[in-house]
Design an enzyme around this catalytic site. Structure first.
Site, PDB file in Angstrom:
ATOM      1  N   HIS A 148       0.857  -1.186   0.000  1.00 45.26           N
ATOM      2  CA  HIS A 148       0.000   0.000   0.000  1.00 45.26           C
ATOM      3  C   HIS A 148       0.895   1.238   0.000  1.00 45.26           C
ATOM      4  O   HIS A 148       1.872   1.300   0.735  1.00 45.26           O
ATOM      5  CB  HIS A 148      -0.895  -0.013   1.237  1.00 45.26           C
ATOM      6  CG  HIS A 148      -2.005   0.989   1.191  1.00 45.26           C
ATOM      7  ND1 HIS A 148      -1.791   2.341   1.324  1.00 45.26           N
ATOM      8  CD2 HIS A 148      -3.342   0.832   1.033  1.00 45.26           C
ATOM      9  CE1 HIS A 148      -2.948   2.980   1.245  1.00 45.26           C
ATOM     10  NE2 HIS A 148      -3.905   2.089   1.075  1.00 45.26           N
ATOM     11  N   ARG A 151      -6.396  10.579   0.206  1.00 42.23           N
ATOM     12  CA  ARG A 151      -6.106  11.067  -1.153  1.00 42.23           C
ATOM     13  C   ARG A 151      -7.394  11.264  -1.944  1.00 42.23           C
ATOM     14  O   ARG A 151      -7.507  12.188  -2.745  1.00 42.23           O
ATOM     15  CB  ARG A 151      -5.167  10.089  -1.868  1.00 42.23           C
ATOM     16  CG  ARG A 151      -3.734  10.187  -1.375  1.00 42.23           C
ATOM     17  CD  ARG A 151      -2.833   9.103  -1.957  1.00 42.23           C
ATOM     18  NE  ARG A 151      -3.041   7.824  -1.293  1.00 42.23           N
ATOM     19  CZ  ARG A 151      -3.118   6.654  -1.918  1.00 42.23           C
ATOM     20  NH1 ARG A 151      -3.023   6.607  -3.236  1.00 42.23           N
ATOM     21  NH2 ARG A 151      -3.294   5.551  -1.242  1.00 42.23           N
TER      22      ARG A 151
END
Length: 604
Positions: free
Chosen positions: A237, A257
């Protein structure tokens, strides 16, 4: 002979995360006698760490979204290594699974007109993730757990399964394990077994996985004769915390994000523009605002470069760090503080805000986070039939992260939670159908059962020997260095040699004290699974001489069209547990039908 309690069920499900709970609900709903077995406490499965949302093409934000687009995004994200039928079923059925969850009491965030709100996340063309702030996994587990409890499903908590048991015909017929708090042994007979045991991340130094993620299901399936596929495809990740130490490895949800957070290097530059397609380089823009506007104009404003697929973002961060533009502690900066108001952040990302404030004194409304790639998810796993989740061993089924095929070589964010729901349900259906068609009463070999028990007790018989924590530490350091985000043939060969040494050391583990609340013994019983899985990942990485999705070879930096046509299948024909030889061979992908192929021909 050791004393142990015994139980008999129609179906036992090993793992009580999203997939295990959903399988149990389905099988119980068919009128079967069902048991859930979990290594930890009910409600503490790693599913709760999934924060961003459940991917489902409901069209609540972009009405043109549909299952075909979701299917295409999933296949492209997985670099076409996916089992197309699994990806199709997942895309078609996930909206119904979300609505079903809502009907059972899940409280999703809402649009202004009252529909389930959906957010953007990497690799998805549209805003597609149904969410509950940044704690969607927790809400999913809470809802499924409440449903399961209401159905009076038996639950065995803090119970570690050591091995699957088979009858004379090779059918899986039960399992042997022990209670972690007391060390007392327990056996199960069953007409069908569902593996829903999660991931493998604890074999790496930096991981978002909790302590349960030792690959027990992957290893036990292989030891029972099941095939594994594409174990080299491990997802790092992009945004795990690298500093402060108190939160190292903890995941920063992709929702940060999705809600406007950007990645910056040590120069303060928003570097992800440099890793967009060759048609645009960030240096052609005179300011970040100009770059932002150009990207919005060319992507309909839907997906900033920070939301490229996870493998691409992770490699980009790795490149910045290697180029000397990383943060002080070996990561990069994830900045949402300069992009969104403090009120917005606290409302949209409450868990992120409170978690880092409480555990590390980091106020994400005021300062950037130091993040970097962390071992997060394995796309490879047990080979299953898409419609039934049946493995290659009769009576054994698998769903969730332990199953391979659905995500190809790279999983898109949010697809994990919908995967759990879709294939957890299908595992329950498949197991129930198998039970209803099975003849005879399941039997287990008591000599085999006793042999497993005695093998697990050997660490107590040694006066001197290896400390299991030393072996785990050395395994994690070696896997992080040699089988991490960037791999080379020479390092992988070295890893295989080191794994042989670690297996020898694991044969000489010694622990002190009794079996009651003995974490050293608990770890000693996890090591065989960790070593089996680590060898499988390393062999797959060595044999896949290309870079694809979550698998990157520095010595073979580009995808190879020939490798794009095959899954790498691993098996252990002669058995032998962590000592057994693992065979690996390429097998052609399932052929996609023409009506699905056309979806890729019609779009760029």
């Amino acid at each position: 002979m050791a004393d142990y309690e015994s139980h008999s069920y129609d179906v036992i499900i090993i793992g009580a995360g999203g997939a295990g709970l959903r399988a149990a609900i389905e099988a119980k709903g068919r009128g079967l006698n069902v048991a859930l077995i979990c290594k930890s406490l009910l409600g503490k499965a790693h599913t709760v760490m999934a924060e961003g949302g459940v991917a489902a093409a409901m069209g609540n934000v972009y009405s043109e979204d549909n299952w075909q687009v979701h299917f295409r995004d999933t296949m492209r994200g997985g670099k076409m290594l996916n089992n197309w039928r699994m990806a199709q079923l997942h895309a078609q059925e996930s909206p119904d699974r979300v609505r079903e969850l809502e009907g059972w009491g899940a409280l999703f965030d809402r649009t202004k007109d009252g529909r389930i709100l959906q957010r953007d996340v990497g690799g998805h063309r549209s805003a597609r993730l149904a969410h509950v702030g940044d704690r969607t996994g927790l809400e999913l587990i809470r809802t499924l757990q409440q449903k399961a409890v209401s159905m009076d499903i038996d639950v065995f908590m803090e119970c570690k399964i050591l091995k699957l048991l088979q009858d004379a015909e090779g059918r899986v017929s039960g399992a042997i394990g022990y209670w972690r708090p007391t060390g007392e042994f327990i056996s199960f007979t069953a007409k069908a077994v569902v593996l829903a045991s999660g991931g493998v991340g604890k074999s790496w130094k930096y991981t978002s996985n909790s302590w349960e993620g030792t690959g027990d299901g992957h290893a036990m399936a292989m030891w029972a004769g099941a095939d594994l596929i594409d174990m080299e495809c491990v997802q790092f990740h992009p945004t795990g915390m690298v500093w402060p130490l108190s939160v190292r490895g903890i995941l920063v949800t992709e929702g940060v994000r999705g809600d406007g957070g950007v990645l910056r290097n040590s120069d303060g530059k928003r570097f992800m523009f440099d890793y967009v397609a060759d048609m645009f380089r960030a240096e052609t823009a005179e300011s970040e605002e100009e770059a932002d506007k150009w990207y919005d104009d060319h992507t309909a404003g839907r997906r900033p470069p920070e939301l490229l697929p996870r493998d691409e973002v992770a490699r980009s961060i790795n490149s910045e760090v290697k180029a000397g533009r990383g943060s002080p502690h070996g990561g990069v900066f994830l900045d949402i503080a300069s992009r969104r108001s403090a009120e917005f952040i606290r409302r949209r990302l409450p868990s992120m805000y409170h978690q880092f404030m409480e555990l590390a004194g980091v106020d994400i409304t005021a300062t950037a986070m130091e993040v970097g790639p962390t071992c997060h998810y394995i796309m490879g796993g047990v080979r299953v039939d898409a419609d039934t989740t049946a493995t290659t061993v009769p009576g054994l089924f698998a769903a969730g992260e332990v199953a391979g095929g659905m995500h190809g070589s790279n999983r898109l964010g949010g697809n994990s939670l919908s995967d759990l729901l879709v294939f957890g349900r299908r595992a329950g259906m498949g197991a129930a159908d198998y039970v209803e068609g099975r003849t005879g009463t399941p039997t287990i070999d008591h000599d085999e059962l006793e042999a497993v028990v005695q093998e697990s007790l050997k660490p107590f018989t040694r006066e001197t020997g290896e400390n299991p924590y030393d072996i785990q530490r050395d395994l994690q350091e070696m896997m992080q260095s040699n089988v991490g985000i960037i791999r080379t043939g020479s390092e992988l060969e070295e890893a295989l040699v080191e794994l042989d040494k670690l297996v020898e050391r694991a044969d000489n583990v010694a622990v002190k004290g009794g079996r009651v609340y003995n974490p050293a013994w608990n770890l000693a019983t996890d090591l065989p699974s960790m070593l089996t899985v680590s060898r499988s990942v390393t062999l797959g990485a060595l044999n896949r001489k290309e870079s694809r999705g979550g698998h990157t070879r520095e010595d073979f930096p580009k995808p190879d069209p020939e490798f794009g046509k095959v899954n790498l299948v691993l098996s252990q024909p002669s058995g032998g547990g962590m000592h057994g030889e693992i065979k690996i061979s390429p097998e052609p992908l399932l052929q996609m039908p023409d009506d699905l192929k056309v979806l890729f021909e019609e779009t760029k």
